[in-house]
Motif scaffolding. Structure first.
Motif, PDB file in Angstrom:
ATOM      1  N   CYS A   1       8.672   9.039 -21.486  1.00  0.00           N
ATOM      2  CA  CYS A   1       9.254   9.498 -20.214  1.00  0.00           C
ATOM      3  C   CYS A   1       8.917   8.514 -19.086  1.00  0.00           C
TER       4      CYS A   1
ATOM      5  N   LEU B   1      17.431   7.075 -23.102  1.00  0.00           N
ATOM      6  CA  LEU B   1      17.470   8.496 -22.755  1.00  0.00           C
ATOM      7  C   LEU B   1      17.705   9.360 -23.990  1.00  0.00           C
ATOM      8  N   LEU B   2      18.662   8.948 -24.840  1.00  0.00           N
ATOM      9  CA  LEU B   2      18.925   9.688 -26.080  1.00  0.00           C
ATOM     10  C   LEU B   2      17.678   9.740 -26.949  1.00  0.00           C
TER      11      LEU B   2
ATOM     12  N   ILE C   1      15.105  12.278 -25.529  1.00  0.00           N
ATOM     13  CA  ILE C   1      15.560  13.661 -25.766  1.00  0.00           C
ATOM     14  C   ILE C   1      15.412  14.031 -27.237  1.00  0.00           C
TER      15      ILE C   1
ATOM     16  N   GLY D   1      11.780  14.331 -28.311  1.00  0.00           N
ATOM     17  CA  GLY D   1      11.204  15.569 -27.795  1.00  0.00           C
ATOM     18  C   GLY D   1      11.606  16.774 -28.621  1.00  0.00           C
ATOM     19  N   PHE D   2      12.902  16.846 -28.976  1.00  0.00           N
ATOM     20  CA  PHE D   2      13.368  17.953 -29.819  1.00  0.00           C
ATOM     21  C   PHE D   2      12.711  17.918 -31.189  1.00  0.00           C
TER      22      PHE D   2
ATOM     23  N   TRP E   1      18.530  11.633 -36.104  1.00  0.00           N
ATOM     24  CA  TRP E   1      18.752  11.046 -34.782  1.00  0.00           C
ATOM     25  C   TRP E   1      18.385   9.563 -34.742  1.00  0.00           C
TER      26      TRP E   1
END
Length: 400
Positions: A120, A163-164, A167, A170-171, A180
């Motif tokens: 982040c 950014l992807l 995210i 984090g998921f 991913w």
């Protein structure tokens, strides 16, 4: 009082130009990243994140990102005919990157949640850097902004992939979120590693080479479009289609580069290394495409050979060449490669060939572990010697 004054001057010089701290920290993290990756791969230390994720993220968004920012924060205002970037602006980004880097490497050893915090922070630093470049682009007075435009496009796509990644990662810490990483990898490789480097190289290398040949119409646009197609085909795992696009793009680039009449054999070392780097781009695409077809038709796995030819052959060689030239030129010294620097140029090519040998060796089941060790050691040695040769110039403006 005089002691205090002298110390202040030394500290100010290190931060006096944006490439200096970015290059120094980029070299530091390049060494740390490879040391940890090598130790993890050998089973000496466990990582709190996937080994492949650690390897790609640390190189893309910690090491190469800082080299890119160092070079572009210095040269992008010239591209756009704009005022230079204020010291207080780029130093904030420099130190935020270092906070993110320290947290990432510590977190990779102790906690995946600390890694998320680091990512982040790194994403925020990345966004600040792109916002700064966009500001320079907007206020620039140059009537010709095509090249800066494509550099920005590449950076924005890289920021989107960052950014992807944050995210998705984090998921994945909360749910079983699979697939991913394979989705994001081609975006990072094709646009952050390849297209961003290409968009800078296709402007600067002909200039350094005094080439008067005009580029083909829509040259950058065609390369961008083919990379978009290559990326989409990679995302849907259509290997033969992606390989075909890679080969077509390689042939197109070879034809264009030969038309520029760069004369590498008549150029000084500080220039011919850039010519060599430039031709690694079509070579990596061509060889990678052929190997990808072989992988699709057989059970062989060449262990990301094409990607490493692009990242090591093209990107790393460009960075070593540009980094050396910028370091010398912006310290008031002639951009001349001495014997040690020429040795480092060739050493970079040894790393490329060593990593390619590892891929071929693995594909045919030989699995000679010493090739992995040799490649990792060669990478670490490259950046250590480069820092010993040019670190004093970046920190104190002294060449010896």
């Amino acid at each position: 009082m005089s002691t205090f004054s002298t110390t202040t001057i030394k500290q100010n010089y290190f931060l006096s130009q944006p490439h200096q701290p970015f290059f120094i920290f980029g070299v530091l993290w390049a060494i740390v990243s490879m040391v940890l990756f090598t130790l993890s791969h050998k089973g000496v230390i466990p990582l709190a994140v996937s080994e492949n994720e650690f390897h790609l993220y640390s190189l893309a968004f910690i090491v190469f990102a800082q080299f890119f920012h160092g070079f572009l924060f210095t040269t992008f205002p010239r591209f756009c005919t704009s005022m230079t970037i204020a010291r207080e602006v780029y130093t904030r980004i420099v130190w935020l990157y270092q906070i993110a880097s320290v947290l990432f490497f510590i977190g990779s050893l102790v906690s995946p949640w600390m890694v998320l915090v680091a990512m982040c922070a790194g994403l925020f630093a990345h966004a600040m850097a792109i916002f700064t470049l966009h500001w320079v682009y907007k206020i620039g007075q140059s009537p010709l902004k095509q090249d800066p435009y494509w550099i920005l496009v590449a950076h924005i796509i890289a920021l989107f992939s960052h950014l992807l990644w944050v995210i998705a990662y984090g998921f994945s810490l909360i749910w079983d979120f699979q697939g991913w990483f394979e989705f994001i990898v081609p975006i990072i490789v094709n646009f952050f590693f390849v297209f961003l480097t290409f968009s800078v190289a296709q402007r600067m290398i002909p200039f350094f080479s005094h080439s008067q040949e005009a580029k083909s119409p829509y040259f950058v646009e065609i390369v961008f479009g083919l990379l978009v197609l290559k990326t989409l085909l990679a995302m849907v795992a259509f290997g033969v289609g992606e390989a075909t696009v890679s080969i077509l793009l390689a042939l197109y680039l070879i034809r264009e580069f030969l038309r520029w009449k760069l004369h590498p054999f008549q150029s000084p070392a500080i220039v011919w290394i850039l010519h060599l780097a430039l031709f690694w781009l079509p070579a990596g695409l061509l060889i990678g495409g052929i190997l990808q077809i072989i992988e699709t038709l057989t059970s062989l796995d060449f262990l990301f050979a094409g990607v490493h030819l692009l990242v090591l052959g093209f990107l790393t060689t460009v960075l070593i060449g540009f980094g050396t030239r910028v370091t010398l030129g912006h310290s008031g010294q002639p951009p001349h490669a001495d014997k040690l620097t020429i040795l480092l140029f060739w050493w970079t090519q040894i790393i490329v060939l060593s990593r390619f040998a590892l891929s071929v060796d693995t594909a045919f089941g030989a699995s000679h572990g010493w090739l992995f060790d040799a490649t990792g050691f060669a990478w670490i040695l490259l950046f250590m010697i480069w820092s010993l040769r040019y670190g004093k110039i970046l920190i104190r403006r002294k060449s010896s």
